[in-house]
Design a protein around this motif. Sequence first.
Motif, short mmCIF file in Angstrom:
data_model
loop_
_atom_site.label_atom_id
_atom_site.label_comp_id
_atom_site.label_asym_id
_atom_site.label_seq_id
_atom_site.Cartn_x
_atom_site.Cartn_y
_atom_site.Cartn_z
N GLN A 60 67.50 32.92 4.46
CA GLN A 60 66.88 34.06 3.95
C GLN A 60 65.47 34.12 3.75
N HIS A 61 64.75 32.78 3.49
CA HIS A 61 63.33 32.60 3.31
C HIS A 61 62.64 32.01 4.48
N GLU A 62 63.38 31.93 5.41
CA GLU A 62 62.88 31.34 6.90
C GLU A 62 63.48 32.16 7.92
N LEU A 83 60.44 38.44 8.58
CA LEU A 83 59.71 37.16 8.60
C LEU A 83 59.56 36.70 7.08
N GLU A 84 59.09 35.22 7.15
CA GLU A 84 59.10 34.61 5.81
C GLU A 84 57.99 35.27 5.23
N ASP A 85 58.28 35.56 3.72
CA ASP A 85 57.24 35.96 2.69
C ASP A 85 56.22 35.17 2.37
N GLN A 86 54.92 35.03 2.95
CA GLN A 86 53.90 34.03 2.57
C GLN A 86 53.25 34.12 1.32
N GLN A 91 56.79 32.46 -2.14
CA GLN A 91 57.02 31.19 -2.17
C GLN A 91 57.49 30.53 -3.41
N ALA A 92 57.50 31.12 -4.32
CA ALA A 92 57.91 30.92 -5.68
C ALA A 92 59.42 31.07 -5.60
N ALA A 93 59.72 32.20 -5.14
CA ALA A 93 61.12 32.79 -4.96
C ALA A 93 61.87 31.62 -4.08
N LYS A 99 65.86 25.02 -5.95
CA LYS A 99 66.11 24.53 -7.12
C LYS A 99 67.67 24.79 -7.53
N THR A 100 68.06 26.01 -7.21
CA THR A 100 69.42 26.50 -7.85
C THR A 100 70.61 25.90 -6.76
#
Length: 621
Positions: A60-62, A83-86, A91-93, A99-100
């Motif tokens: 989902q992030h890439e 597309l990835e959110d740059q 990036q924090a998300a 981490k989760t």
Amino acid sequence: MTTPQFQITRRQAIAGLGATTAVTLGGCTTIAAGEGTIAASAQTRSTQFMLEKVAYNLLQHEPERATGLGVDTGDHSGLRGKLEDQSPEGQAAYAAQLKTDLQIIRSWPREGLDAEHITNLEVVQSGYETALAGFALPYGDVPVGSWRTAPYVVIQNVGSYLDLPRFMGSTHPLADVEDAEAYLARLEAVPGVFAGELERMKQARAMGVVPPDFLLAKAVSQMKATLGDLMQGGGSLVDPLRTAGATLPGARKWATEGEKITLEKVAPALEAQLAELFKEQTVATGDPGMRERPFGEEWYSWALRSSTTTSKTPDEIHRQGLAELEELHGKMDPILREIGYTTGSVGERMQALSQDPRYKFAEGDPGRAEIMEFINERVDWIKAQMPRAFNTLVDPNMEIRRLPPAEEPGAPGAYGGAGSKDGSIPGRMWINLHTTDLHRKYDLADLTYHETIPGHVWEGEYSNRLPLIRSILAFNPFSEGWGLYAEQLADELGAYDDFKVGRLGYLQSLAFRACRMVVDTGLHSKGWSRERAVNFFVERNGSKKQEVASEVDRYCSWPGQATGYKLGHSEIVSQRSRAQTELGGKYDFKAFNDAVILGGNVPMDVLAKNVDRYIGSATGA
């Protein structure tokens, strides 16, 4: 006991994603998929389901990775238009999701799981822990189960201005209307990607983190070339839609829309990045290493951890590189003497050899065609040798392609990797043909084995049959260590028996990677200048100055990454020696190779556990 020979295809692999896959890393291998196979335990099934959920959380992030793997289908088809959110927030998300999921992996019960599933959990835990340590640093681009440790978000070989034209042109499919609509959705997202990177570039500059001036000069030149391309009717970002127009109804309309998006939105966003590079040039220095940058020692320490999957210090890696370089030159010296090169250091004699016209390719397009023919001939030869080295065989869908010319000045001589999990995208070797003088007839064969078979393309075929998360996560010392081990296998299979100069190329390749350990740590930990780094390669190893100048620049923008190659190779060879010693007459060359490659791409400590299992299986323990 040896493994019966069989074939694995990516289509079989993806068909079995939701099925049971059982692999024993000893001499005997079984892959089971579909109904009628041995039922997995409830815990095994729940573990498989959990790992697949973790994989799609990452994708989902890439989303570009989902397309590259061919898994942006069905319930996940929406990823094909993203597309990835740059941005910093994006990036924090991403880090928060890791981490989760890491907490889930850490607490997941191991009881009742077989060795393979325990390995899967260990691999994910290791990869996520390392990535999160990188996200905790105040700047940079963090690889998650990848190899590009980049302190600078946009530079000569990092950034979406390079990645996206190549990805859209070679990876995003255009087989139907839905693909074309997803393509346009991604074009619409490109300005936001550039804006997100720009915000992170500005944040880093505010901290005093600015790339070296010589990297910025390359980046400015390349970004200008990309921008000029885009201004030509949308250029390479729109060309795939134009090409599809011959076979896909409506594609010409989409090409017109794509051109409008590119000219009105994408190009201005890239111009803003170029303006930022100009600002960075006004304050940049020629200092090449991380030591001279804020939080540089901390950043480099993490980069080495990510790149080697060990806790080795810069000093330890530096000393190991020097020792291995000396050993390899000791093997090269007698061959050089035998072919008449008797005067000077090994490096000086290899420099003289590189000027021998017998081993050069022709200049220009005739030489480029000669290089492509040479590579294809070597691929055909090594394919035929694989039954002598492995019990478990694959048949890669593969192609050899030239790097986009705009990317070539800042790129290595070649790179390669496996195709998609579903087989729709082939594995590729990308060859840098900026000038034919980058390559010699005595070193191109070795480069081919490294990037294709039995190197990156071959290894990736096995990783593609693993659970999705294992196909995503790759560890630099295994990926590149295996590439060097592939070079060694080619030599052991007779690649240079009738071409001793070719064996020199192979040994120089290993020595080159030992030099990398020395030079990377020299640049980032010991205060070496760029000139000293280049000269070390040229004088000590006889490397071509034009090639290594680009190499050194790569180490400046990807700190630590170059150290993983020889370190990983040395560890694989060390594990093989251990197996030979402990097994004696029960050692089997093909079974060992199967054990390593079937275990998948792993950190170095997990590699040792996989070899333990092979030894235990061979001894009946």
